[in-house]
Design a protein around this motif. Structure first.
Motif, PDB file in Angstrom:
ATOM      1  N   UNK A  87       5.034 -36.896  26.614  1.00  0.00           N
ATOM      2  CA  UNK A  87       4.647 -37.312  27.961  1.00  0.00           C
ATOM      3  C   UNK A  87       4.626 -36.147  28.955  1.00  0.00           C
ATOM      4  N   UNK A  88       4.637 -34.918  28.489  1.00  0.00           N
ATOM      5  CA  UNK A  88       4.621 -33.757  29.374  1.00  0.00           C
ATOM      6  C   UNK A  88       3.221 -33.580  29.968  1.00  0.00           C
ATOM      7  N   UNK A  89       3.156 -33.418  31.274  1.00  0.00           N
ATOM      8  CA  UNK A  89       1.887 -33.211  31.969  1.00  0.00           C
ATOM      9  C   UNK A  89       1.866 -31.794  32.501  1.00  0.00           C
TER      10      UNK A  89
END
Length: 92
Positions: free
Chosen positions: A24-26
Motif C-alpha cells: 500500500x505504499x504510495x
C-alpha cells in the motif's frame, strides 16, 4: 517448545504486516511547472512614397503584436500640408 512456537507465530505475523504495508505504499513525484515563453514577433512596417507635382507624400504603417494579446497599428502620414499620426490598439 511453547516459546519457539509463539516466537514463530510472532515472526510470521510481523512479516505479513510488513508485506501488507509494502503493497500500500504510495510514491508521489511532482515535476516542476513548465513555463513556455512566446517569442514576440517582429513589427511589420510598410512604407509608401508617392511623388507628385506638389511634393512627396510618405505613409508609414507599423503593426506590432504584444505578448499580452494586443495588436497596435500605427499610421504616420507626411505630405506638404503637414504630418499626422494615428494609433489604434486592439486587445483580444
Amino acid at each position: 517448545m511453547k516459546l519457539n512456537v509463539l516466537g514463530l507465530i510472532l515472526a510470521a505475523s510481523a512479516f505479513t504486516s510488513l508485506a501488507a504495508s509494502a503493497q500500500t505504499t504510495v510514491i508521489e513525484h511532482r515535476d516542476d511547472p513548465v513555463v513556455i515563453e512566446k517569442e514576440r514577433p517582429a513589427a511589420t512596417v510598410t512604407v509608401k512614397e508617392r511623388g507628385g507635382l506638389l511634393g512627396t507624400e510618405k505613409t508609414t504603417k507599423k503593426i506590432e503584436t504584444n505578448g499580452d494579446g494586443c495588436t497596435t497599428k500605427t499610421v504616420h502620414h507626411d505630405d506638404l500640408a503637414g504630418s499626422k499620426t494615428v494609433r489604434k490598439t486592439d486587445c483580444d
